[in-house]
Design an enzyme around this catalytic site. Structure first.
Site, mmCIF file in Angstrom:
data_model
loop_
_atom_site.group_PDB
_atom_site.id
_atom_site.type_symbol
_atom_site.label_atom_id
_atom_site.label_comp_id
_atom_site.label_asym_id
_atom_site.label_seq_id
_atom_site.Cartn_x
_atom_site.Cartn_y
_atom_site.Cartn_z
ATOM 1 C CB CYS A 174 28.092 27.811 15.878
ATOM 2 S SG CYS A 174 27.399 26.791 17.138
ATOM 3 C CB CYS B 9 32.699 -1.092 2.240
ATOM 4 S SG CYS B 9 31.584 -0.420 3.478
#
Lengths: 77, 353
Positions: free
Chosen positions: B177, B317
């Site tokens: 924002c 991973c």
């Protein structure tokens, strides 16, 4: 064949319009490719896809009358 | 308060409820005001920032004479004036990986009033770890999103934010924002709705925005809902996962150019001598594998990037989340092609069976 495609949040930076109608597109994977050709900025945009207001993870076949939403994450507060 | 269906029982539930609001911005301020007014007994408020002129249009709790003062301190004073029975816990600092579990465990639910992805993912993962529900809220342009996450229900696994977006976007991908501007009333509406969801959650009234993402469009004055599907291979957000995540907005990170690949592509890449397969799991993680060229845990990767060979790098991973972050980190410092195995070793072994 007519499919309604909705763009939410900041995706309209790439598409300018909030929605479009497409005549022929087989599935959500083809739709993504088509949209990238039409709106190149969508290539790097992050969003998930919903077909008829249900989130889909896999490639999904589209049929006449379907509504497809491209929903990005929002972070503003 | 005399409202059919509400009554003393609901009022008592609110009085004994403990809510943590993270972020005293455009979302957190209205949420706080309505929850105090509704009679919530204990509210933790958290924000490291000071009141600034640029946020007065959407943070109506504050006024121009308070510019420069700590938001949490100002808010606590005002909320005690509104209801002196409310207990306000002040946390005039940011939520981070170290303090999140210790603080969140003291509350029944968390309201997300933050304005960045790393904070939202931190709230999500900490709440999953502690089995706490949280109320997500966010705005973009003229639209807002709202959802209750991680609600413990019988039979069905709890839905969390990573079911919607497994990996946080790179910091350059989505603007905040502060960068793009927002009409003040929009976070006012979403923050107020977050308070309404919190009240429903506490009292058991009505139907929560759970299992569906609620999208509000201010220009259309309409809403659009999407039913959320639990990921096919839901992430295990456990202590190991939490400890290995970074949760820091890193401005040098770039999201572009990372290729998330499937198991079939991985199998062809891993035997290619021009591709370096890098395992970023921590050393104690199982199972051991014999097809990586090196294991550098995520926590040590930053210091080792310069030592990586001049090859394409394929990162793996446990679940394919850390590898995306690792890929971004490498990509931001090295001009090589970087891949991440989508779904991680979980997907790999699933396919191998």
């Amino acid at each position: 064949m007519r499919i309604h495609v909705l763009f939410f949040g900041s995706l309209t930076d790439a598409t300018v319009v909030p929605d479009i109608y497409l005549e022929t597109v087989a599935d959500t994977a083809a739709l993504k490719e088509l949209l990238i050709q039409q709106y190149p900025l969508l290539r790097t945009a992050k969003y998930f896809i919903a077909v008829n207001q249900k989130m889909v993870q896999e490639n999904t076949t589209l049929k006449t009358g379907d509504t497809v939403a491209l929903m990005p994450p929002f972070s503003g507060g | 308060m005399i409202l059919p269906g509400f009554g003393l029982v609901s009022q008592d539930k609110l009085r004994s409820a403990k809510v943590l609001i993270v972020g005293m911005g455009g979302l957190g301020c209205p949420a706080l005001q309505y929850l105090v007014a509704a009679g919530v007994g204990k509210i933790g408020i958290m924000d490291a920032d000071q009141v600034s002129a640029s946020n007065l249009h959407r943070q109506l709790l504050f006024n121009a004479s308070e510019i420069g003062q700590n938001k949490v301190v100002v808010a606590a004073v005002k909320m005690n004036q509104l209801d002196n029975a409310v207990l306000i816990d002040s946390y005039p600092f940011a939520l981070n990986k170290q303090n999140a579990p210790e603080i969140i465990k003291n509350y029944d639910l968390v309201i997300d009033g933050t304005d960045n992805f790393s904070a939202k993912y931190l709230i999500n993962d900490a709440c999953v770890l502690l089995n706490k529900p949280w109320v997500y809220g966010a705005v973009s342009r003229y639209q807002g999103q709202l959802c209750v996450f991680n609600l413990a229900e019988q039979d069905t696994p709890a839905i969390n934010y990573r079911d919607l977006f497994p990996v946080a976007p790179g910091s350059g991908e989505i603007k905040t924002c502060e960068e793009t501007g927002v009409i003040g009333v929009l976070p006012g509406i979403i923050g107020t709705m977050q308070a309404a969801e919190a009240i429903k959650l506490i009292t058991g009234l009505g139907k929560l925005i759970y299992g569906r993402l609620f999208n509000y469009d201010l220009l259309r004055a309409g809403s659009y809902e999407i039913a959320i599907a639990k990921q096919d291979n839901p992430l295990m957000i456990d202590r190991d996962f939490f400890e290995s995540m970074n949760y820091v907005e890193d401005c040098v990170m770039e999201a572009d150019g990372i290729e998330e690949i499937n198991v079939a592509t991985f199998n062809s890449l891993r035997t290619n001598p021009n591709v370096f397969v890098l395992d970023v799991r921590e050393r104690h993680e199982y199972p051991a594998i014999d097809f990586s060229d090196a294991q550098i845990p995520m926590s040590e990767l930053q210091d080792s990037i310069a030592k990586l060979p001049e090859k394409e790098i394929c990162i793996i991973c446990h679940q394919g989340i850390r590898s995306v972050y690792a890929a971004r980190l490498i990509k931001s410092q090295r001009h090589v092609r970087v891949y991440s195995l989508k779904g991680g070793l979980t997907a790999y072994f699933k396919e191998a069976l």
